[in-house]
Design an enzyme around this catalytic site. Sequence first.
Site, PDB file in Angstrom:
ATOM      1  N   HIS A 133     -10.844  23.470  -2.401  1.00  0.00           N
ATOM      2  CA  HIS A 133     -11.350  24.669  -1.734  1.00  0.00           C
ATOM      3  C   HIS A 133     -10.501  25.862  -2.200  1.00  0.00           C
ATOM      4  O   HIS A 133      -9.327  25.693  -2.518  1.00  0.00           O
ATOM      5  CB  HIS A 133     -11.175  24.446  -0.220  1.00  0.00           C
ATOM      6  CG  HIS A 133     -11.764  25.476   0.673  1.00  0.00           C
ATOM      7  ND1 HIS A 133     -11.184  26.719   0.870  1.00  0.00           N
ATOM      8  CD2 HIS A 133     -12.862  25.458   1.468  1.00  0.00           C
ATOM      9  CE1 HIS A 133     -11.899  27.404   1.746  1.00  0.00           C
ATOM     10  NE2 HIS A 133     -12.925  26.671   2.117  1.00  0.00           N
ATOM     11  N   ASP A 210      -4.572  18.838   2.040  1.00  0.00           N
ATOM     12  CA  ASP A 210      -5.497  19.721   2.739  1.00  0.00           C
ATOM     13  C   ASP A 210      -6.436  18.820   3.550  1.00  0.00           C
ATOM     14  O   ASP A 210      -7.329  18.176   2.992  1.00  0.00           O
ATOM     15  CB  ASP A 210      -6.262  20.557   1.707  1.00  0.00           C
ATOM     16  CG  ASP A 210      -7.371  21.398   2.339  1.00  0.00           C
ATOM     17  OD1 ASP A 210      -7.676  21.195   3.528  1.00  0.00           O
ATOM     18  OD2 ASP A 210      -7.932  22.254   1.623  1.00  0.00           O
ATOM     19  N   GLN A 213     -11.232  18.921   6.005  1.00  0.00           N
ATOM     20  CA  GLN A 213     -12.426  18.097   6.205  1.00  0.00           C
ATOM     21  C   GLN A 213     -12.064  16.740   6.794  1.00  0.00           C
ATOM     22  O   GLN A 213     -12.718  16.230   7.697  1.00  0.00           O
ATOM     23  CB  GLN A 213     -13.171  17.887   4.878  1.00  0.00           C
ATOM     24  CG  GLN A 213     -13.794  19.139   4.290  1.00  0.00           C
ATOM     25  CD  GLN A 213     -14.913  19.722   5.149  1.00  0.00           C
ATOM     26  OE1 GLN A 213     -15.613  19.001   5.867  1.00  0.00           O
ATOM     27  NE2 GLN A 213     -15.083  21.030   5.095  1.00  0.00           N
ATOM     28  N   LYS A 236     -12.925  22.790  12.647  1.00  0.00           N
ATOM     29  CA  LYS A 236     -13.671  21.747  11.936  1.00  0.00           C
ATOM     30  C   LYS A 236     -13.543  20.393  12.615  1.00  0.00           C
ATOM     31  O   LYS A 236     -14.076  19.405  12.132  1.00  0.00           O
ATOM     32  CB  LYS A 236     -13.208  21.684  10.481  1.00  0.00           C
ATOM     33  CG  LYS A 236     -13.690  22.914   9.702  1.00  0.00           C
ATOM     34  CD  LYS A 236     -13.383  22.822   8.245  1.00  0.00           C
ATOM     35  CE  LYS A 236     -13.918  24.075   7.540  1.00  0.00           C
ATOM     36  NZ  LYS A 236     -13.517  24.112   6.135  1.00  0.00           N
ATOM     37  N   CYS A 374     -16.973  27.838  -1.162  1.00  0.00           N
ATOM     38  CA  CYS A 374     -15.563  28.197  -1.423  1.00  0.00           C
ATOM     39  C   CYS A 374     -14.936  27.249  -2.426  1.00  0.00           C
ATOM     40  O   CYS A 374     -13.745  26.926  -2.340  1.00  0.00           O
ATOM     41  CB  CYS A 374     -14.735  28.232  -0.143  1.00  0.00           C
ATOM     42  SG  CYS A 374     -15.277  29.450   1.038  1.00  0.00           S
TER      43      CYS A 374
HETATM   44  C1  LIG Z   1     -12.776  24.848   5.493  1.00  0.00           C
HETATM   45  C2  LIG Z   1     -11.778  24.385   4.501  1.00  0.00           C
HETATM   46  C3  LIG Z   1     -10.602  25.111   4.244  1.00  0.00           C
HETATM   47  C4  LIG Z   1     -10.320  26.428   4.910  1.00  0.00           C
HETATM   48  O1  LIG Z   1     -10.272  26.331   6.282  1.00  0.00           O
HETATM   49  P1  LIG Z   1     -10.185  27.649   7.173  1.00  0.00           P
HETATM   50  O2  LIG Z   1     -10.475  27.157   8.546  1.00  0.00           O
HETATM   51  O3  LIG Z   1     -11.226  28.594   6.654  1.00  0.00           O
HETATM   52  O4  LIG Z   1      -8.803  28.183   7.015  1.00  0.00           O
HETATM   53  C5  LIG Z   1      -9.714  24.597   3.340  1.00  0.00           C
HETATM   54  N1  LIG Z   1      -9.935  23.435   2.719  1.00  0.00           N
HETATM   55  C6  LIG Z   1     -11.037  22.707   2.926  1.00  0.00           C
HETATM   56  C7  LIG Z   1     -11.212  21.402   2.229  1.00  0.00           C
HETATM   57  C8  LIG Z   1     -12.003  23.161   3.824  1.00  0.00           C
HETATM   58  O5  LIG Z   1     -13.108  22.446   4.027  1.00  0.00           O
END
Ligand SMILES: *Cc1c(COP(=O)(O)O)cnc(C)c1O
Length: 417
Positions: A133, A210, A213, A236, A374
């Site tokens: 992302h 990260d 998800q 999320k 993104c």
């Molecule tokens: C949504 C997402 C982000 C960013 O999250 P924010 O809540 O916008 O800060 C980063 N990495 C992944 C894999 C995402 O799905």
Amino acid sequence: MKPIGQMQAPDPRNVEHWRADFPILGERVHGRPLVYLDNGATTQKPASVIYAENAYYRHSNANVHRGVHLLSQRATEAFEAARAKIARFINAQRPDEIVFVRGTTEAINLVAQSFARPQLKPGDEILISAMEHHSNIVPWQMVCEQTGAVLKVVPIDDTGALDAGAYERLLTDHTRLVAITHLANALGSINPVELIVAAAHAKGAPVLLDGAQAISHLPVDVRALDCDFYAFSGHKVYGPTGIGVLYAKAALLEAMPPWQGGGDMIHSVTFEKTEYNAIPWKFEAGTPNIAGAIALGTALDYVDGIGMEVIAAHEAGLLAYATDALQAIPGLRLIGTARDKASILSFVLDDVHAHDVGTILDHHGVAVRAGHHCAMPVMQRFGVPATVRASLALYNTREDIDALIEGLGRVREVFGS
Ligand SMILES: *Cc1c(COP(=O)(O)O)cnc(C)c1O
């Protein structure tokens, strides 16, 4: 009054009971029942989470770590209890390894600026992957520009899986940090994070995962993973927007300088010298999103009440069902077919633009995301400008997938494809 952030536990029996916990699923869009398949962008909130935010403002609102009065104590207790709950949810060793931030993006920027920047020298390397992302690309580009370090990118194969051999080759004595997604938002690929961490540690490089998800789809145990940093967003995982988490091993947080200066992050201030607060507060300058943190704790209670294994199994069944149904549509190409995959169905349909597909689906009551998600480098890797992405959550059903397939039939009629 009920204790802040507590309401009835979710009914573990089945998805119809879970659905009843999410008031927004009763909405109608364009005269049709809402079919919400944009969970990769944000998830809906159960009533308990909405109630927790509301109850906080009704009964406990005050600033934390400050007042001697009852409300402030109540707010502080609930805020810190939420931190402890989050630590338990990801099996962190201690609550002070949990830093409250706005979301994944802020968590990664914090690590880039506070952990990486002070130690990076020209020629040092940061290793990311081709499925990241933008939030796990741009902060590293920025810190590379600031320090002369170099960004290296692990390629992915045609299914959207990480090229593990290339990863091993790109890990060198110059690698100062590996930053990789646990579950790719545009593809659904699940990375072999245990192997990634072990190989990086063998080279002396710490690892940031990260988890934006993964946090709502996979059990996450930061101690079993042995990752050094884990970032995720509340919104999320059925929690509010504007609150997120950076997990970091305590020793790393201790050694890192604060990122932002202000109130709450200090122990004492004079014009000559400021002493910083202990971790994690050293990284929480200013008044935090107190209600958000508490309600995130409630969201994790909700997930625990059903059980992540139960959710993962439910979603895996839906993913298989949806994959078969989508692959039966002539002209449809799935983007992201890794063997280890969860909850994301990214695709293109003939040469119909993703936005047109998304718009027609919307008129069908089906909410999906259309665009680059993104993750523009992922789109470039697969030679498409954009995809349509349907992404699952615990409250989705086969009927939702059927509505998606029916909507795609309508798209094919309109575009004669
Ligand atoms: C949504 C997402 C982000 C960013 O999250 P924010 O809540 O916008 O800060 C980063 N990495 C992944 C894999 C995402 O799905």
